[in-house]
Design a protein around this motif. Structure first.
Motif, PDB file in Angstrom:
ATOM      1  N   LYS A 272     -56.550 -86.794  51.815  1.00 52.23           N
ATOM      2  CA  LYS A 272     -56.380 -88.068  52.471  1.00 52.23           C
ATOM      3  C   LYS A 272     -56.095 -87.778  54.073  1.00 52.23           C
ATOM      4  O   LYS A 272     -56.707 -88.059  54.992  1.00 52.23           O
ATOM      5  CB  LYS A 272     -55.257 -88.993  51.899  1.00 52.23           C
ATOM      6  CG  LYS A 272     -55.000 -90.269  52.763  1.00 52.23           C
ATOM      7  CD  LYS A 272     -54.168 -91.125  52.088  1.00 52.23           C
ATOM      8  CE  LYS A 272     -53.936 -92.438  52.403  1.00 52.23           C
ATOM      9  NZ  LYS A 272     -54.306 -92.697  53.738  1.00 52.23           N
ATOM     10  N   ARG A 273     -55.244 -86.525  54.273  1.00 49.35           N
ATOM     11  CA  ARG A 273     -54.962 -86.226  55.758  1.00 49.35           C
ATOM     12  C   ARG A 273     -56.079 -85.669  56.440  1.00 49.35           C
ATOM     13  O   ARG A 273     -56.333 -86.079  57.536  1.00 49.35           O
ATOM     14  CB  ARG A 273     -53.878 -85.298  55.681  1.00 49.35           C
ATOM     15  CG  ARG A 273     -53.313 -85.188  57.161  1.00 49.35           C
ATOM     16  CD  ARG A 273     -51.999 -84.040  57.080  1.00 49.35           C
ATOM     17  NE  ARG A 273     -52.759 -82.763  57.171  1.00 49.35           N
ATOM     18  CZ  ARG A 273     -52.374 -81.739  56.520  1.00 49.35           C
ATOM     19  NH1 ARG A 273     -51.206 -81.482  55.735  1.00 49.35           N
ATOM     20  NH2 ARG A 273     -53.134 -80.527  56.799  1.00 49.35           N
ATOM     21  N   LEU A 274     -56.560 -84.771  55.860  1.00 52.57           N
ATOM     22  CA  LEU A 274     -57.857 -84.090  56.328  1.00 52.57           C
ATOM     23  C   LEU A 274     -58.949 -85.373  56.671  1.00 52.57           C
ATOM     24  O   LEU A 274     -59.769 -85.369  57.497  1.00 52.57           O
ATOM     25  CB  LEU A 274     -58.375 -83.076  55.335  1.00 52.57           C
ATOM     26  CG  LEU A 274     -57.738 -81.994  55.274  1.00 52.57           C
ATOM     27  CD1 LEU A 274     -58.103 -80.803  54.360  1.00 52.57           C
ATOM     28  CD2 LEU A 274     -57.628 -81.136  56.773  1.00 52.57           C
ATOM     29  N   THR A 275     -59.203 -86.526  55.885  1.00 52.07           N
ATOM     30  CA  THR A 275     -60.038 -87.428  55.817  1.00 52.07           C
ATOM     31  C   THR A 275     -59.765 -88.276  57.133  1.00 52.07           C
ATOM     32  O   THR A 275     -60.733 -88.727  57.778  1.00 52.07           O
ATOM     33  CB  THR A 275     -60.353 -88.241  54.691  1.00 52.07           C
ATOM     34  OG1 THR A 275     -60.495 -87.432  53.385  1.00 52.07           O
ATOM     35  CG2 THR A 275     -61.202 -89.534  54.705  1.00 52.07           C
ATOM     36  N   ASP A 276     -58.458 -88.558  57.314  1.00 49.89           N
ATOM     37  CA  ASP A 276     -57.982 -89.223  58.461  1.00 49.89           C
ATOM     38  C   ASP A 276     -58.139 -88.429  59.738  1.00 49.89           C
ATOM     39  O   ASP A 276     -58.694 -88.974  60.772  1.00 49.89           O
ATOM     40  CB  ASP A 276     -56.419 -89.467  58.205  1.00 49.89           C
ATOM     41  CG  ASP A 276     -56.312 -90.709  57.145  1.00 49.89           C
ATOM     42  OD1 ASP A 276     -57.025 -91.308  56.668  1.00 49.89           O
ATOM     43  OD2 ASP A 276     -55.010 -90.761  56.931  1.00 49.89           O
ATOM     44  N   GLU A 277     -57.672 -87.088  59.552  1.00 49.63           N
ATOM     45  CA  GLU A 277     -58.211 -86.428  60.906  1.00 49.63           C
ATOM     46  C   GLU A 277     -59.466 -86.122  61.193  1.00 49.63           C
ATOM     47  O   GLU A 277     -59.997 -86.177  62.521  1.00 49.63           O
ATOM     48  CB  GLU A 277     -57.461 -84.896  60.463  1.00 49.63           C
ATOM     49  CG  GLU A 277     -56.163 -84.650  60.610  1.00 49.63           C
ATOM     50  CD  GLU A 277     -55.433 -83.276  60.320  1.00 49.63           C
ATOM     51  OE1 GLU A 277     -56.433 -82.428  60.195  1.00 49.63           O
ATOM     52  OE2 GLU A 277     -54.187 -83.022  60.034  1.00 49.63           O
ATOM     53  N   ASN A 278     -60.209 -86.124  60.229  1.00 50.26           N
ATOM     54  CA  ASN A 278     -61.817 -86.158  60.218  1.00 50.26           C
ATOM     55  C   ASN A 278     -62.416 -87.519  61.251  1.00 50.26           C
ATOM     56  O   ASN A 278     -62.993 -87.397  62.148  1.00 50.26           O
ATOM     57  CB  ASN A 278     -62.651 -85.898  59.316  1.00 50.26           C
ATOM     58  CG  ASN A 278     -63.792 -85.548  59.095  1.00 50.26           C
ATOM     59  OD1 ASN A 278     -64.091 -85.077  60.454  1.00 50.26           O
ATOM     60  ND2 ASN A 278     -64.791 -85.488  58.334  1.00 50.26           N
ATOM     61  N   ALA A 279     -62.155 -88.609  60.469  1.00 47.80           N
ATOM     62  CA  ALA A 279     -62.136 -89.843  61.269  1.00 47.80           C
ATOM     63  C   ALA A 279     -61.671 -90.042  62.553  1.00 47.80           C
ATOM     64  O   ALA A 279     -62.510 -90.527  63.444  1.00 47.80           O
ATOM     65  CB  ALA A 279     -61.466 -91.189  60.456  1.00 47.80           C
TER      66      ALA A 279
ATOM     67  N   LEU B 236     -61.057 -87.504  64.766  1.00 46.83           N
ATOM     68  CA  LEU B 236     -62.212 -86.545  65.457  1.00 46.83           C
ATOM     69  C   LEU B 236     -63.354 -87.019  65.790  1.00 46.83           C
ATOM     70  O   LEU B 236     -63.780 -86.934  67.084  1.00 46.83           O
ATOM     71  CB  LEU B 236     -62.158 -85.354  64.857  1.00 46.83           C
ATOM     72  CG  LEU B 236     -60.947 -84.243  65.082  1.00 46.83           C
ATOM     73  CD1 LEU B 236     -61.178 -82.760  63.803  1.00 46.83           C
ATOM     74  CD2 LEU B 236     -60.531 -83.709  66.329  1.00 46.83           C
ATOM     75  N   ARG B 237     -63.657 -87.837  64.824  1.00 47.45           N
ATOM     76  CA  ARG B 237     -65.166 -88.619  65.115  1.00 47.45           C
ATOM     77  C   ARG B 237     -64.949 -89.800  66.135  1.00 47.45           C
ATOM     78  O   ARG B 237     -65.922 -89.750  67.118  1.00 47.45           O
ATOM     79  CB  ARG B 237     -65.554 -89.125  63.963  1.00 47.45           C
ATOM     80  CG  ARG B 237     -66.485 -88.268  62.808  1.00 47.45           C
ATOM     81  CD  ARG B 237     -67.005 -88.994  61.821  1.00 47.45           C
ATOM     82  NE  ARG B 237     -67.710 -88.001  60.703  1.00 47.45           N
ATOM     83  CZ  ARG B 237     -67.394 -88.381  59.472  1.00 47.45           C
ATOM     84  NH1 ARG B 237     -67.089 -89.355  59.097  1.00 47.45           N
ATOM     85  NH2 ARG B 237     -67.803 -87.124  58.629  1.00 47.45           N
ATOM     86  N   LEU B 238     -63.970 -90.296  66.060  1.00 45.11           N
ATOM     87  CA  LEU B 238     -63.846 -91.541  66.841  1.00 45.11           C
ATOM     88  C   LEU B 238     -63.559 -90.944  68.492  1.00 45.11           C
ATOM     89  O   LEU B 238     -64.123 -91.428  69.556  1.00 45.11           O
ATOM     90  CB  LEU B 238     -62.738 -92.194  66.637  1.00 45.11           C
ATOM     91  CG  LEU B 238     -62.337 -93.305  67.591  1.00 45.11           C
ATOM     92  CD1 LEU B 238     -63.205 -94.428  67.120  1.00 45.11           C
ATOM     93  CD2 LEU B 238     -61.065 -93.945  66.768  1.00 45.11           C
ATOM     94  N   GLN B 239     -62.855 -89.693  68.630  1.00 41.52           N
ATOM     95  CA  GLN B 239     -62.713 -89.157  69.771  1.00 41.52           C
ATOM     96  C   GLN B 239     -64.022 -88.519  70.371  1.00 41.52           C
ATOM     97  O   GLN B 239     -64.236 -88.678  71.527  1.00 41.52           O
ATOM     98  CB  GLN B 239     -61.564 -87.878  69.783  1.00 41.52           C
ATOM     99  CG  GLN B 239     -60.366 -88.365  69.537  1.00 41.52           C
ATOM    100  CD  GLN B 239     -59.193 -87.279  69.416  1.00 41.52           C
ATOM    101  OE1 GLN B 239     -59.656 -86.008  68.995  1.00 41.52           O
ATOM    102  NE2 GLN B 239     -58.037 -87.314  69.398  1.00 41.52           N
TER     103      GLN B 239
END
Length: 198
Positions: free
Chosen positions: A182-189, A191-194
């Motif tokens: 969940k934490r990695l999925t949130d971080e990935n999202a 990074l995509r947004l950035q």
């Protein structure tokens, strides 16, 4: 091809010669059975059993001729007294209660003597099959409880305990991995947004 108790006549002669020559050199029957087994690819117990069956085949003229002048005989086995039997059984039961197999227990008890080990093992199995109440009594005298069923229950309880620990450990690991994903999925999202806003 003429057979004698399952061996060819030639095989029987070779065994008789081998044992006879070995005995003249002072070798033990047990050692001779082992070396003959290794030489022929047969099991030691099979060679031993065949040898004794051959000695008992006194009605066969071929066997009489084969054994003539060889001075081969079966060693007399003295039966265990009741006290010896109880002592042997108690030692095996104590070893078993520590998780040691019957085979290892009798090997230790016999001091590495294969013939004696086999006698101890046979005695244990015989009493276990024909006199289970004696085994129960000896276990009580040794302060052990439960007999074979008790040992089985104890092992099952240990297995169930290990299973429960493993299941609990896997459950915890699953929770940890779910949280990490969940934490990695949130971080990935994030990074995509950035990257999208750059």
């Amino acid at each position: 091809m003429n057979k004698i108790n399952g061996y060819t006549e030639d095989e029987a002669k070779k065994l008789v010669e081998y044992i006879s020559d070995g005995r003249k050199e002072g070798k033990t029957l047990s050692g001779l059975f082992a070396s003959y087994a290794q030489k022929t690819g047969r099991a030691k117990g099979s060679v031993r059993n065949y040898y004794y069956a051959l000695l008992r085949s006194t009605g066969d003229s071929r066997v009489k001729e084969m054994l003539s002048g060889k001075d081969l005989k079966a060693e007399k086995i003295l039966p265990f007294s009741e006290e010896e039997t109880d002592k042997i059984l108690k030692e095996i039961l104590v070893q078993k209660s520590k998780g040691i197999s019957v085979r290892k227990a009798v090997l230790k008890l016999a001091g590495g003597d294969d013939k004696l080990m086999l006698r101890y093992q046979n005695k244990y199995r015989n009493v276990l099959g024909k006199q289970p109440e004696r085994i129960e009594r000896l276990m009580r005298e040794c302060g052990l409880n439960g007999g074979e069923d008790g040992a089985r229950r104890r092992i099952e309880e240990e297995i169930n305990g290990l299973y429960d620990k493993l299941a609990s450990s896997l459950k915890e690991e699953n929770k940890r991995l779910t949280t990490l994903i969940k934490r990695l999925t949130d971080e990935n999202a994030l990074l995509r947004l950035q990257l999208k806003n750059s």
